[in-house]
Design a protein around this motif. Structure first.
Motif, short mmCIF file in Angstrom:
data_model
loop_
_atom_site.label_atom_id
_atom_site.label_comp_id
_atom_site.label_asym_id
_atom_site.label_seq_id
_atom_site.Cartn_x
_atom_site.Cartn_y
_atom_site.Cartn_z
N UNK A 185 0.83 -1.20 0.00
CA UNK A 185 0.00 0.00 0.00
C UNK A 185 0.87 1.24 0.00
N UNK A 186 1.99 1.18 0.72
CA UNK A 186 2.90 2.32 0.82
C UNK A 186 4.32 1.82 0.60
N UNK A 187 5.08 2.57 -0.16
CA UNK A 187 6.48 2.26 -0.42
C UNK A 187 7.31 3.45 -0.03
N UNK A 188 8.32 3.23 0.82
CA UNK A 188 9.20 4.29 1.28
C UNK A 188 10.64 3.93 0.94
N UNK A 189 11.39 4.89 0.39
CA UNK A 189 12.80 4.66 0.07
C UNK A 189 13.56 5.96 0.23
N UNK A 190 14.82 5.87 0.68
CA UNK A 190 15.64 7.07 0.72
C UNK A 190 16.17 7.35 -0.69
N UNK A 191 16.99 8.38 -0.83
CA UNK A 191 17.40 8.82 -2.16
C UNK A 191 18.15 7.73 -2.92
N UNK A 192 19.07 7.05 -2.26
CA UNK A 192 19.82 5.98 -2.92
C UNK A 192 18.93 4.80 -3.26
N UNK A 193 18.08 4.41 -2.32
CA UNK A 193 17.17 3.29 -2.55
C UNK A 193 16.18 3.59 -3.68
N UNK A 194 15.78 4.85 -3.79
CA UNK A 194 14.86 5.23 -4.86
C UNK A 194 15.49 4.96 -6.23
N UNK A 195 16.77 5.25 -6.36
CA UNK A 195 17.46 4.98 -7.63
C UNK A 195 17.51 3.48 -7.92
N UNK A 196 17.69 2.68 -6.89
CA UNK A 196 17.70 1.23 -7.08
C UNK A 196 16.32 0.74 -7.50
N UNK A 197 15.27 1.33 -6.95
CA UNK A 197 13.91 0.89 -7.27
C UNK A 197 13.57 1.13 -8.73
N UNK A 198 14.02 2.25 -9.29
CA UNK A 198 13.66 2.57 -10.68
C UNK A 198 14.78 2.27 -11.66
#
Length: 312
Positions: A185-198
């Protein structure tokens, strides 16, 4: 394990914060002082934060059968966290987090987390009933992939009345990434993790906003991504919001992200609009980093007051 509004699956550790005026060079030394010592780890920090914000909370994790593990369980219990889902692993040493903070606020984390105290699938399955009965489950993606899959299996598919999942971090397993995007339902990531996600660099806040919208389209109802010094970006079906870092004296960044996750979950649990929940999450994170160590020491009233002050 008794029924709790929030069940957190994640790390439990001994947290030791040391402050140094400078770091020594090779073979050198430098004066330091012990700033704080106590219960830590992402899972424990989030569970304690949920309690301080008014939600009942239970913890699924692992400690060793040593003095540090016993102290961690006693401390979490005094904080009102249900620790019956925390496994005491025989002949294992409880994880140790050594947080070295320089006078200018620069932080370095040294981590001793033996394989024996990582969460295993059987640890998660032992608490499957509590996971299925919770209103929210917070899953750290620092957890090994096979244990994360076990948590998803315990939750079952998203459906009316099913627990809401807040996933925190970025999985290294592509299959787990897709499963989480379908279920969270909710996804949280810091700046570095966000890059890994996309799977690409996010050089500015505009790129982070684009990534957040992309992730919402993939399944989660709410996506909250760190944008470095620009603060946080929160996206949902009907909007996208930038919230700057709140102006506080930063003492130690340990636990800021954990408080963000907990406050976001508790606010959404209480039925707050996404925009209000995002502000409360940023306020809780700011309060967390204004003291040494990752242990949350604020309460819901302090979060409300900081939001009111900064959102004018």
């Amino acid at each position: 394990m008794s029924a709790a509004e929030v069940v957190v699956v994640g790390q439990v550790a001994r947290d030791l914060v040391v402050r140094a005026s400078r770091l020594p060079g090779p073979d050198g030394s430098a004066p330091a002082r012990r700033e704080w010592e106590g219960l830590g780890g992402k899972g424990a920090n989030q569970a304690v934060a949920c309690r301080r914000l008014g939600a009942s909370a239970a913890l699924v994790g692992v400690v060793g059968d040593d003095d540090a593990g016993a102290r961690a369980l006693r401390t979490a219990g005094r904080d009102g966290v249900d620790v019956s889902g925390v496994v005491v692993r025989p002949a294992a040493a409880t994880a140790l987090l050594l947080d070295v903070v320089e006078e200018d606020g620069t932080r370095r984390l040294l981590e001793d987390a033996p394989d024996e105290v990582l969460v295993r699938p059987e640890d998660v399955r032992a608490s499957a009933g509590a996971l299925a009965a919770a209103r929210w489950v917070l899953l750290q993606l620092q957890t090994p992939a096979d244990a994360a899959y076990a948590a998803l299996e315990a939750l079952g598919p998203a459906a009316p009345g099913a627990p809401c999942l807040l996933a925190d971090g970025a999985p290294g397993d592509d299959g787990l990434r897709e499963a989480l995007l379908r279920r969270a339902d909710v996804l949280r990531a810091d700046a570095h993790e966000a890059e890994l996600l996309v799977g690409r660099e996010l050089p500015d806040v505009g790129a982070v906003e684009e990534a957040a919208r992309e992730l919402v389209a993939a399944g989660p109802r709410v996506v909250a991504l760190g944008a470095g010094p620009e603060g946080n970006v929160v996206a949902w079906e009907r909007g996208c919001l930038r919230i700057p870092l709140l102006d506080v004296d930063v003492v130690d960044k340990t636990g800021g992200g954990d408080s963000y996750v907990a406050a976001l979950a508790v606010a959404l649990l209480r039925g707050d609009p996404v925009e209000d929940a995002a502000w409360r999450a940023s306020a809780a994170a700011s309060l967390a980093v204004s003291v040494a160590g990752g242990r949350p020491r604020y309460d819901a009233a302090a979060v409300t007051d900081l939001v009111r002050d900064r959102r004018r």
